[in-house]
Scaffold this motif. Structure first.
Motif, PDB file in Angstrom:
ATOM      1  N   THR A  80       0.840  -1.175   0.000  1.00 21.45           N
ATOM      2  CA  THR A  80       0.000   0.000   0.000  1.00 21.45           C
ATOM      3  C   THR A  80       0.875   1.225   0.000  1.00 21.45           C
ATOM      4  OG1 THR A  80      -0.083  -0.101   2.399  1.00 21.45           O
ATOM      5  CG2 THR A  80      -1.895  -1.121   1.220  1.00 21.45           C
ATOM      6  N   PRO A  81       0.341   2.396  -0.377  1.00 22.81           N
ATOM      7  CA  PRO A  81       1.157   3.592  -0.407  1.00 22.81           C
ATOM      8  C   PRO A  81       1.735   3.900   0.962  1.00 22.81           C
ATOM      9  CG  PRO A  81      -0.919   3.944  -1.546  1.00 22.81           C
ATOM     10  CD  PRO A  81      -1.022   2.626  -0.857  1.00 22.81           C
ATOM     11  N   PRO A  82       2.905   4.560   1.024  1.00 23.97           N
ATOM     12  CA  PRO A  82       3.515   4.874   2.303  1.00 23.97           C
ATOM     13  C   PRO A  82       2.674   5.853   3.101  1.00 23.97           C
ATOM     14  CG  PRO A  82       4.623   6.052   0.543  1.00 23.97           C
ATOM     15  CD  PRO A  82       3.675   5.078  -0.108  1.00 23.97           C
ATOM     16  N   LEU A  83       2.922   5.857   4.396  1.00 25.81           N
ATOM     17  CA  LEU A  83       2.201   6.779   5.261  1.00 25.81           C
ATOM     18  C   LEU A  83       2.622   8.211   5.012  1.00 25.81           C
ATOM     19  CD1 LEU A  83       2.528   4.949   8.677  1.00 25.81           C
ATOM     20  CD2 LEU A  83       0.431   5.274   7.406  1.00 25.81           C
ATOM     21  N   PRO A  84       1.687   9.152   4.984  1.00 26.95           N
ATOM     22  CA  PRO A  84       2.086  10.548   4.982  1.00 26.95           C
ATOM     23  C   PRO A  84       2.736  10.886   6.307  1.00 26.95           C
ATOM     24  CG  PRO A  84      -0.288  10.347   5.294  1.00 26.95           C
ATOM     25  CD  PRO A  84       0.233   8.967   4.999  1.00 26.95           C
ATOM     26  N   THR A  85       3.704  11.807   6.275  1.00 26.98           N
ATOM     27  CA  THR A  85       4.455  12.135   7.475  1.00 26.98           C
ATOM     28  C   THR A  85       3.539  12.545   8.617  1.00 26.98           C
ATOM     29  OG1 THR A  85       6.364  12.821   6.188  1.00 26.98           O
ATOM     30  CG2 THR A  85       6.200  13.683   8.405  1.00 26.98           C
ATOM     31  N   HIS A  86       2.519  13.355   8.313  1.00 27.13           N
ATOM     32  CA  HIS A  86       1.675  13.873   9.381  1.00 27.13           C
ATOM     33  C   HIS A  86       0.920  12.769  10.099  1.00 27.13           C
ATOM     34  CE1 HIS A  86      -2.041  13.260   7.108  1.00 27.13           C
ATOM     35  NE2 HIS A  86      -1.403  13.708   6.063  1.00 27.13           N
ATOM     36  N   ASP A  87       0.780  11.591   9.491  1.00 26.13           N
ATOM     37  CA  ASP A  87       0.005  10.521  10.102  1.00 26.13           C
ATOM     38  C   ASP A  87       0.689   9.966  11.349  1.00 26.13           C
ATOM     39  OD1 ASP A  87      -2.473   9.097   9.826  1.00 26.13           O
ATOM     40  OD2 ASP A  87      -1.279   7.307   9.499  1.00 26.13           O
ATOM     41  N   TRP A  88       1.981  10.199  11.487  1.00 30.56           N
ATOM     42  CA  TRP A  88       2.675   9.742  12.687  1.00 30.56           C
ATOM     43  C   TRP A  88       2.226  10.529  13.913  1.00 30.56           C
ATOM     44  CZ3 TRP A  88       4.722   5.204  12.815  1.00 30.56           C
ATOM     45  CH2 TRP A  88       5.246   4.644  11.633  1.00 30.56           C
ATOM     46  N   PHE A 105      15.499   2.080  11.875  1.00 34.43           N
ATOM     47  CA  PHE A 105      14.326   2.145  10.992  1.00 34.43           C
ATOM     48  C   PHE A 105      13.672   3.534  10.982  1.00 34.43           C
ATOM     49  CE2 PHE A 105      14.458  -2.407  12.299  1.00 34.43           C
ATOM     50  CZ  PHE A 105      14.738  -2.944  11.049  1.00 34.43           C
ATOM     51  N   GLY A 106      14.487   4.587  11.006  1.00 29.97           N
ATOM     52  CA  GLY A 106      13.916   5.919  11.012  1.00 29.97           C
ATOM     53  C   GLY A 106      14.288   6.792   9.834  1.00 29.97           C
ATOM     54  N   VAL A 107      15.009   6.237   8.852  1.00 30.53           N
ATOM     55  CA  VAL A 107      15.541   7.093   7.783  1.00 30.53           C
ATOM     56  C   VAL A 107      14.919   6.823   6.417  1.00 30.53           C
ATOM     57  CG1 VAL A 107      17.755   7.435   8.941  1.00 30.53           C
ATOM     58  CG2 VAL A 107      17.472   5.499   7.375  1.00 30.53           C
ATOM     59  N   MET A 108      13.928   5.963   6.332  1.00 28.47           N
ATOM     60  CA  MET A 108      13.390   5.555   5.031  1.00 28.47           C
ATOM     61  C   MET A 108      12.218   6.416   4.576  1.00 28.47           C
ATOM     62  SD  MET A 108      13.902   2.838   7.329  1.00 28.47           S
ATOM     63  CE  MET A 108      12.335   2.024   7.528  1.00 28.47           C
ATOM     64  N   PHE A 109      11.852   7.425   5.377  1.00 28.44           N
ATOM     65  CA  PHE A 109      10.633   8.187   5.121  1.00 28.44           C
ATOM     66  C   PHE A 109      10.902   9.600   4.614  1.00 28.44           C
ATOM     67  CE2 PHE A 109       9.902   5.001   8.370  1.00 28.44           C
ATOM     68  CZ  PHE A 109       8.774   4.346   7.894  1.00 28.44           C
ATOM     69  N   PHE A 110      12.169   9.929   4.367  1.00 24.62           N
ATOM     70  CA  PHE A 110      12.499  11.279   3.906  1.00 24.62           C
ATOM     71  C   PHE A 110      11.990  11.514   2.486  1.00 24.62           C
ATOM     72  CE2 PHE A 110      16.321  10.576   6.802  1.00 24.62           C
ATOM     73  CZ  PHE A 110      15.767  11.285   7.856  1.00 24.62           C
ATOM     74  N   ASP A 111      11.357  12.663   2.255  1.00 23.20           N
ATOM     75  CA  ASP A 111      10.897  13.012   0.915  1.00 23.20           C
ATOM     76  C   ASP A 111      12.074  13.175  -0.047  1.00 23.20           C
ATOM     77  OD1 ASP A 111       8.195  13.003   1.591  1.00 23.20           O
ATOM     78  OD2 ASP A 111       8.247  15.091   2.252  1.00 23.20           O
ATOM     79  N   PRO A 123       8.952   7.425  -0.319  1.00 23.04           N
ATOM     80  CA  PRO A 123       9.177   7.333   1.129  1.00 23.04           C
ATOM     81  C   PRO A 123       8.267   6.287   1.754  1.00 23.04           C
ATOM     82  CG  PRO A 123       9.050   9.629   0.427  1.00 23.04           C
ATOM     83  CD  PRO A 123       8.659   8.803  -0.761  1.00 23.04           C
ATOM     84  N   GLY A 124       8.845   5.427   2.572  1.00 21.71           N
ATOM     85  CA  GLY A 124       8.094   4.350   3.193  1.00 21.71           C
ATOM     86  C   GLY A 124       9.033   3.301   3.729  1.00 21.71           C
ATOM     87  N   PRO A 125       8.515   2.257   4.367  1.00 16.71           N
ATOM     88  CA  PRO A 125       9.370   1.259   5.017  1.00 16.71           C
ATOM     89  C   PRO A 125      10.423   0.645   4.107  1.00 16.71           C
ATOM     90  CG  PRO A 125       7.077   0.932   5.621  1.00 16.71           C
ATOM     91  CD  PRO A 125       7.076   1.976   4.550  1.00 16.71           C
TER      92      PRO A 125
END
Length: 283
Positions: free
Chosen positions: A4-12, A121-127, A181-183
């Motif tokens: 599925t598409p990655p989470l938008p940043t704001h969803d955290w 596991f914190g660096v895979m979400f950068f735009d 951006p995503g897992p």
């Protein structure tokens, strides 16, 4: 591979952040081997100043602080206010740690202020990962180190592969961009190396790390399978794939995913395969 598409940043700071916080014990059990391998690769030393990127609830921050000791300091940053608050509440009195709700990709950081940049596991979400790592490298001392763990491909990780394969004839998979951006944005080894090189890092090493991880937990095998199913429905790609589905589809999916987990070994947890990269580099 269905995903599925990655989470938008704001969803955290919304539903997904709340779900992660509610499942901390399960997730820490699942990620334990990966975190320990990354910490070993980081080799934090007494007196060092360390940035923990995407620190979450502090699971990796506190071991780093123990290594840094009273003469060192660890700054943990995360975009989830819920998780930062949990980390602050868990921080031992007098520990050389600080937690900040911020995006490490853009947040003001002290120039050449850290000996070590670390992430579990914190660096895979950068735009824009090149820009993010360039920014963070500016906060690293000359000769300083980078160490992080990130997922390899979804096809190599059973916590995604098993449930998503189980529902492929029930729910149509959404199209995805593997580099979005995503897992699994860092699943390609060469892409990781290229990003870090473009950001100015040297001595880059991207090493595979494989383990059998514990997914869910229970006093009995049936309880463990039930817990694994509940966890898959709460966090991860399956939860997002089924978020807007009607009850009958969710019920069919639950039966299919439970059957997939039941084929795996384990008595008090479901034992599944996990695959990551342990990445190190120098400034």
């Amino acid at each position: 591979m269905p995903d599925t598409p990655p989470l938008p940043t704001h969803d955290w700071n919304g539903d997904s952040g709340m779900r992660w916080a509610a499942n901390l014990a399960r997730l820490d059990l699942m990620l334990e081997d990966f975190g320990n391998a990354a910490l070993a690769a980081a080799n934090a030393q007494p007196g060092e100043h360390i940035l923990d990127i995407g620190c979450g609830s502090g699971t990796s921050t506190f071991p780093l602080a123990e290594k840094a000791g009273t003469d060192g300091h660890v700054l943990g940053v995360d975009i989830s206010q819920q998780l930062v608050e949990i980390a602050r509440a868990a921080s031992p009195a007098g520990a050389p740690v600080e937690f900040r709700c911020a995006d490490a990709a853009t947040a003001p950081l002290p120039a050449a202020g850290f000996d070590l940049l670390f992430s579990r596991f914190g660096v895979m979400f950068f735009d824009d990962p090149v820009a993010a790592f360039t920014h963070m490298r500016g906060a690293l001392k000359p000769g300083g180190r980078l160490a992080f763990v990130c997922w390899r491909g979804a096809q190599e990780n059973d916590w995604v592969r098993l449930p998503m394969a189980a529902i492929r004839d029930i729910v149509e998979p959404a199209p995805t961009d593997p580099n979005a951006p995503g897992p699994f944005a860092f699943g390609d080894r060469q892409r990781v190396a290229d990003i870090l090189a473009a950001a100015g890092f040297a001595a880059i090493d991207v090493a595979p790390f494989d383990t059998t991880l514990a997914y869910g937990r229970g006093a009995t095998r049936e309880g463990a399978i039930d817990d694994a199913l509940d966890m898959a429905f709460q966090v991860g790609p399956l939860s997002r794939a089924l978020a807007d589905q009607p009850d009958d589809i969710r019920a069919r999916a639950a039966d299919a995913v439970r059957a997939a987990f039941a084929k795996r070994p384990g008595e008090t947890s479901v034992q599944i395969d996990g695959a990551a990269w342990i990445v190190t580099a120098h400034n």
